[in-house]
Design an enzyme around this catalytic site. Sequence first.
Site, PDB file in Angstrom:
ATOM      1  N   HIS A  69       0.755  -1.287  -0.018  1.00 30.33           N
ATOM      2  CA  HIS A  69       0.029  -0.034   0.077  1.00 30.33           C
ATOM      3  C   HIS A  69       0.982   1.192   0.164  1.00 30.33           C
ATOM      4  O   HIS A  69       2.056   1.314   0.746  1.00 30.33           O
ATOM      5  CB  HIS A  69      -0.799  -0.012   1.352  1.00 30.33           C
ATOM      6  CG  HIS A  69      -1.836   1.155   1.453  1.00 30.33           C
ATOM      7  ND1 HIS A  69      -2.565   1.905   0.469  1.00 30.33           N
ATOM      8  CD2 HIS A  69      -2.484   1.494   2.505  1.00 30.33           C
ATOM      9  CE1 HIS A  69      -3.112   2.734   1.040  1.00 30.33           C
ATOM     10  NE2 HIS A  69      -3.278   2.369   2.328  1.00 30.33           N
TER      11      HIS A  69
ATOM     12  N   ASP B 106       1.882   5.819   6.028  1.00 32.75           N
ATOM     13  CA  ASP B 106       1.967   5.058   7.330  1.00 32.75           C
ATOM     14  C   ASP B 106       2.704   3.766   6.914  1.00 32.75           C
ATOM     15  O   ASP B 106       3.279   3.235   7.722  1.00 32.75           O
ATOM     16  CB  ASP B 106       0.500   5.010   8.138  1.00 32.75           C
ATOM     17  CG  ASP B 106      -0.558   4.515   7.119  1.00 32.75           C
ATOM     18  OD1 ASP B 106      -0.460   4.827   5.887  1.00 32.75           O
ATOM     19  OD2 ASP B 106      -1.236   3.529   7.576  1.00 32.75           O
TER      20      ASP B 106
ATOM     21  N   HIS C 127      -7.025  -0.320   1.130  1.00 35.12           N
ATOM     22  CA  HIS C 127      -7.867   0.994   1.208  1.00 35.12           C
ATOM     23  C   HIS C 127      -7.764   2.109   0.215  1.00 35.12           C
ATOM     24  O   HIS C 127      -8.661   2.721   0.180  1.00 35.12           O
ATOM     25  CB  HIS C 127      -7.447   1.585   2.570  1.00 35.12           C
ATOM     26  CG  HIS C 127      -7.185   2.947   2.936  1.00 35.12           C
ATOM     27  ND1 HIS C 127      -6.444   3.591   3.359  1.00 35.12           N
ATOM     28  CD2 HIS C 127      -8.489   3.667   3.147  1.00 35.12           C
ATOM     29  CE1 HIS C 127      -6.872   4.971   3.666  1.00 35.12           C
ATOM     30  NE2 HIS C 127      -8.148   4.942   3.538  1.00 35.12           N
TER      31      HIS C 127
ATOM     32  N   TYR D 217     -11.835   1.150  13.560  1.00 34.46           N
ATOM     33  CA  TYR D 217     -11.045   1.236  12.311  1.00 34.46           C
ATOM     34  C   TYR D 217     -11.972   1.260  11.157  1.00 34.46           C
ATOM     35  O   TYR D 217     -11.768   1.796  10.175  1.00 34.46           O
ATOM     36  CB  TYR D 217     -10.045   0.166  12.405  1.00 34.46           C
ATOM     37  CG  TYR D 217      -8.974   0.242  11.236  1.00 34.46           C
ATOM     38  CD1 TYR D 217      -7.811   0.857  11.753  1.00 34.46           C
ATOM     39  CD2 TYR D 217      -9.155  -0.175   9.992  1.00 34.46           C
ATOM     40  CE1 TYR D 217      -6.804   0.775  10.675  1.00 34.46           C
ATOM     41  CE2 TYR D 217      -8.227  -0.211   9.033  1.00 34.46           C
ATOM     42  CZ  TYR D 217      -7.196   0.381   9.425  1.00 34.46           C
ATOM     43  OH  TYR D 217      -6.304   0.542   8.394  1.00 34.46           O
TER      44      TYR D 217
HETATM   45 FE   LIG Z   1      -4.375   3.189   4.268  1.00 34.05          FE
HETATM   46 FE   LIG Z   2      -2.582   1.958   7.075  1.00 31.93          FE
END
Ligand SMILES: [Fe+2]
Ligand SMILES: [Fe+2]
Length: 392
Positions: free
Chosen positions: A78, A82, A144, A191
Amino acid sequence: MKQITKSVYSVGVIDWNMRSFHGNTFITKSGVTYNSYVVNDNEPALIDVVHKGFEEEFIKNISEITEPEKIKHVILNHLEPDHSGSIEYMAKVLKNAKFYGTAKLKEGLLKYYNLNIDITVVKTGDKINLGNNTLTFVEVPMVHWPDSMMTYCPEQKVLFSNDGFGQHIATNKTFTDEVDCGLIDKEVAKYYANILWPLGAMIDRSINNILKMNLPIVFIAPSHGLIWRKDINKVIEKYLSWAKNTVTNKAVIVYETMWGSTEIMAREIARALTDNNIEVKMFDIAKTDFAEIAYEMLEAKAFVIGSSTHDNEMLAYIAGFIHFIKGMKPKNRIAVSFGSFGWAGGAVKEIATNLTSFGVEVIDQIGAKFKPNKEELNNCYQAGMKLVEKLK
Ligand SMILES: [Fe+2]
Ligand SMILES: [Fe+2]
Ligand SMILES: Cc1cc2nc3c(=O)[nH]c(=O)nc-3n(C[C@H](O)[C@H](O)[C@H](O)COP(=O)(O)O)c2cc1C
């Protein structure tokens, strides 16, 4: 560093002091973790890197298993900072590694960072061989971001799920079954509510794609929080249920007030729900963070939203909150709007119009002039009773 299976080690870091993830949208009271994993083999692989600022500790953790220069494969599941923030530094340390990610990851990573690395683009079903273990990639767009993928190791039966199935908890425990199950149930839902709620259709598709592959999954190792070795089917079922916007007979009341009249109305609506054993949660928007309320709303069928009128409009925090909830694209919800006003009013209708604009069915709108009198309070109670009828 923690050993998870014969070949898999957890080498990520804990960000104990992270309090506002994603700008100010997600207040993370205990902090968060940025997980990363080494699959140790003839050709060691690293799954994900961590947030910027933790490089030295991260390298120390990796070094407990293998010298970083010996890492041959780095999987970037991803793009989001982060999981990629340390990549400029790490790419120099992991100097003998080949990097892998989706086409969208490659495009985004090169835009974000000044990188002199070659990224091998992978697709669902592509495999790499580490020696005794292999890694298979599964694209999971919008779990995501468009670039997201998961990585599966069949020999260790571990699904490295990146953001999927994560929780924002800072803890040095390893597995979800090592902490209080109430905490895990709440944090995995919180979350989902705050990071994944609007993406249900894509999440449903991705999870079903994975289920069709019939992979034996003994561990789900996300990039945030604790690893799942218990309740794997339960958490997958939960995700599928949230993805469909499945709701329960619960109401969440959120309001903003200047002089307390709108709060009196809120309490009267809540009284009708309580008298009829309907679960209700109530929040003054000025006193609770959005993330906590989004968690409470995730499965609630009824949204009860109130504001007094300020300069012909609803108040600013509640307006921001409605904007925030609109982004969640909630489905299958009913609502009541309410609020106190002094002369021409405006907020109650404005709330109703807003909620209706994104598909929430407003079943009642209740106003009260200044402090609610007996009749106006009865209107509030009756609005609560209309909710009861729909929620029973
Ligand atoms: Fe993410
Ligand atoms: Fe994340
Ligand atoms: C700064 C300010 C602006 C206001 N603007 C309006 C307005 O434009 N229209 C209206 O009907 N009432 C207006 N009011 C009156 C309030 O809506 C009214 O006092 C109401 O009872 C406040 O409810 P609350 O106690 O829940 O804050 C205003 C009040 C204040 C303090």
